[in-house]
Design a protein around this motif. Sequence first.
Motif, PDB file in Angstrom:
ATOM      1  N   GLU A 212      -5.815  -2.063  -5.911  1.00 57.48           N
ATOM      2  CA  GLU A 212      -5.058  -0.605  -6.106  1.00 57.48           C
ATOM      3  C   GLU A 212      -3.804  -0.969  -6.701  1.00 57.48           C
ATOM      4  O   GLU A 212      -3.398   0.008  -7.604  1.00 57.48           O
ATOM      5  CB  GLU A 212      -4.955   0.353  -4.789  1.00 57.48           C
ATOM      6  CG  GLU A 212      -6.474   0.529  -4.062  1.00 57.48           C
ATOM      7  CD  GLU A 212      -6.912   1.930  -5.154  1.00 57.48           C
ATOM      8  OE1 GLU A 212      -6.783   2.994  -4.404  1.00 57.48           O
ATOM      9  OE2 GLU A 212      -7.502   1.433  -6.119  1.00 57.48           O
ATOM     10  N   VAL A 213      -3.209  -1.911  -6.331  1.00 57.07           N
ATOM     11  CA  VAL A 213      -1.805  -2.298  -7.060  1.00 57.07           C
ATOM     12  C   VAL A 213      -1.978  -2.512  -8.452  1.00 57.07           C
ATOM     13  O   VAL A 213      -1.269  -2.190  -9.361  1.00 57.07           O
ATOM     14  CB  VAL A 213      -1.086  -3.370  -6.202  1.00 57.07           C
ATOM     15  CG1 VAL A 213       0.226  -3.821  -7.088  1.00 57.07           C
ATOM     16  CG2 VAL A 213      -0.481  -2.839  -4.718  1.00 57.07           C
TER      17      VAL A 213
ATOM     18  N   ARG B 196       2.570   1.640  -3.520  1.00 53.97           N
ATOM     19  CA  ARG B 196       1.782   2.059  -4.352  1.00 53.97           C
ATOM     20  C   ARG B 196       1.429   3.522  -4.339  1.00 53.97           C
ATOM     21  O   ARG B 196       1.312   4.112  -5.352  1.00 53.97           O
ATOM     22  CB  ARG B 196       0.412   0.918  -4.392  1.00 53.97           C
ATOM     23  CG  ARG B 196      -0.601   1.500  -5.436  1.00 53.97           C
ATOM     24  CD  ARG B 196      -1.631   2.518  -4.897  1.00 53.97           C
ATOM     25  NE  ARG B 196      -2.254   2.056  -3.726  1.00 53.97           N
ATOM     26  CZ  ARG B 196      -2.957   2.912  -2.868  1.00 53.97           C
ATOM     27  NH1 ARG B 196      -2.888   4.332  -3.191  1.00 53.97           N
ATOM     28  NH2 ARG B 196      -3.396   2.527  -1.575  1.00 53.97           N
TER      29      ARG B 196
ATOM     30  N   THR C 108       0.957  -1.335  -0.123  1.00 53.77           N
ATOM     31  CA  THR C 108       0.036  -0.009  -0.131  1.00 53.77           C
ATOM     32  C   THR C 108       0.833   1.140   0.146  1.00 53.77           C
ATOM     33  O   THR C 108       0.554   2.251  -0.840  1.00 53.77           O
ATOM     34  CB  THR C 108      -1.044  -0.008   1.092  1.00 53.77           C
ATOM     35  OG1 THR C 108      -1.918  -1.087   0.960  1.00 53.77           O
ATOM     36  CG2 THR C 108      -1.622   1.291   1.435  1.00 53.77           C
TER      37      THR C 108
ATOM     38  N   LEU D  65       6.507  -3.750  -7.167  1.00 51.86           N
ATOM     39  CA  LEU D  65       5.045  -3.973  -6.918  1.00 51.86           C
ATOM     40  C   LEU D  65       4.330  -5.276  -7.622  1.00 51.86           C
ATOM     41  O   LEU D  65       3.666  -5.962  -6.939  1.00 51.86           O
ATOM     42  CB  LEU D  65       4.276  -2.846  -7.429  1.00 51.86           C
ATOM     43  CG  LEU D  65       4.305  -1.596  -6.361  1.00 51.86           C
ATOM     44  CD1 LEU D  65       3.718  -0.491  -7.002  1.00 51.86           C
ATOM     45  CD2 LEU D  65       3.657  -1.963  -5.124  1.00 51.86           C
TER      46      LEU D  65
ATOM     47  N   GLU E 247       2.141   6.615  -7.121  1.00 48.40           N
ATOM     48  CA  GLU E 247       1.294   7.330  -7.580  1.00 48.40           C
ATOM     49  C   GLU E 247       1.787   8.802  -7.318  1.00 48.40           C
ATOM     50  O   GLU E 247       1.547   9.865  -8.102  1.00 48.40           O
ATOM     51  CB  GLU E 247      -0.195   7.176  -6.654  1.00 48.40           C
ATOM     52  CG  GLU E 247      -0.855   5.949  -7.074  1.00 48.40           C
ATOM     53  CD  GLU E 247      -2.383   5.923  -6.714  1.00 48.40           C
ATOM     54  OE1 GLU E 247      -3.142   6.228  -7.495  1.00 48.40           O
ATOM     55  OE2 GLU E 247      -2.433   5.496  -5.592  1.00 48.40           O
TER      56      GLU E 247
ATOM     57  N   VAL F  31      -2.862   0.716 -10.514  1.00 50.49           N
ATOM     58  CA  VAL F  31      -1.523   1.498 -10.858  1.00 50.49           C
ATOM     59  C   VAL F  31      -0.566   0.742 -11.870  1.00 50.49           C
ATOM     60  O   VAL F  31       0.109   1.436 -12.665  1.00 50.49           O
ATOM     61  CB  VAL F  31      -0.511   1.760  -9.455  1.00 50.49           C
ATOM     62  CG1 VAL F  31       0.769   2.293  -9.590  1.00 50.49           C
ATOM     63  CG2 VAL F  31      -1.361   2.684  -8.574  1.00 50.49           C
TER      64      VAL F  31
END
Length: 388
Positions: free
Chosen positions: A276-277, A204, A201, A220, A208, A280
Motif C-alpha cells: 500500500e505504501v 499512508r 499505515t 514514507l 491519501e 501511494v
Amino acid sequence: MTPTHVLERTAVRAAAETLLDEYARTEERGGCDAGPVVLATLVAGGERPPGDAPSARAIAAWLRDFRTPSRHPGLYGAGAAGRMFALRIAAATWPRLHDPLKAQRARLVEYVAAPRWRTSQVGWEDYDLIWGPSGVLLAFALDPDATWAERAPLTAALARLCHGEDLPLLRVDQYHGEKLRGWNVGRVNLGLAHGLPGVMTALRAAAEADGLDDGLRELLRRLGTRLVAESYVDDRGVITWPFGTTRPDGHRAPKGTGRRQAWCYGCPGNAWTLWEVARVLGDAELGAFAAESARSFVAAYDDELYLDGLGLCHGAAGLMLLFDAFAGYMGLAGAESLADHLAAHLMGRLDELAATGWSLQEDAPGVLSALLTMTGGDRRWLGALGLR
C-alpha cells in the motif's frame, strides 16, 4: 454470488443475528467496542431494519454504553477513535447516529489539538494503531468529513517520532520487567498492531486523504526502506520479520521460523503495508518486494504452523482477509484459494464463536464481519485494518 456463497452468507447471518441478540440482552458488555456496530451494519445490509431486529437492538444497546467515558483515544479496545469509526460506518443505515458522530469527532479533534503523547521513553500507546495516535489518524483519514487541519497534529506527532535513520524515538522504553511485553524494551516493534508498520499505515492513509507532499513522501520512502532492511528469509523460504529491531546493546530479536504470521506480526500484515505504501509512492521496486514477500508466504502456508485462533488480529479471519487482498489487488496466484480455504475453516467453527466477547479485533464480531464481507458485504470497515 454462487449458490455456495448464498448458503454460507445465510448461515453467517443467522450466527451474527444470534450473537447480536445476545449482545443486546447482556447487561455486562465490557465497554463500547466497534465490533457489535460493524457487525450490526453488515447484517442490516444498507437497509434500516425494524426496531425489534437483532441489529437494531444491538445498536440501541451500544448507544446506552456510549454514555460512559472512553477508556483511551485509540481505534481499538473501546477507544474514542473506534467509537467515531463505528458511528460513521453505521450512520448511513441509522441516520440518527450522525449527531453523536459529529459530537464524538469534535471531542477527538479537541483532544488531539494539543500534544498528548510522549516523545521519549515511549510505549505502544504513544504511537501505535491500537491505542495510540496512529489509530486515531487512521480513523480521521477514513472519515470524509474530517479535515487536513484536524489530522495535521497527528501526522506531525508521528513524523516527530520517526526522526532519524535508526528511529531512536520509536524504541520502546516502557514495560520493563513485564512477562508479555518486556521484550519490546529498547526495540522498534515491527508488527502492524504495535509497531512501525502501523505508523506507516496511518501516514499512508493521511497521504491519501490530504495529498502526498514532499515531506511525507520522503518519510514514507525512508520508513519503507527501513522496514525492508529489517526483513529476513526464514528456513521455510518466507520473507518475514522479527517482532522487533536489534537493541542498542546489540541483542537481536529471535528469527528462525516465524510461527506468528498474521495481520499483527510477520509477513502477511507487513507485506500488505509495504504494498500500500508502494502504491501511494508509485514505487515499483518496493511494490515488487511486497508482492514477493506475500508470494513467499502463500507458497509456504501451513494451517498447523500458522493458525492461531479465529480472530482478526492474529487468527484465521485476519489471514483470510489478507489473502483476499493479495488476490484482489496483487493478483497473487494461490491467494484466492487460501482465502476460500480459511473461509471454510471458519464456517466449520461458527459454533465456537458464541460468547467469546465483543471485540472487533479479537472476538466473534470481527470473525463474522469478515465472513459477511467475503460473501458480498460492505467493505468500508476494512479500512480500520489498513485493508480495502
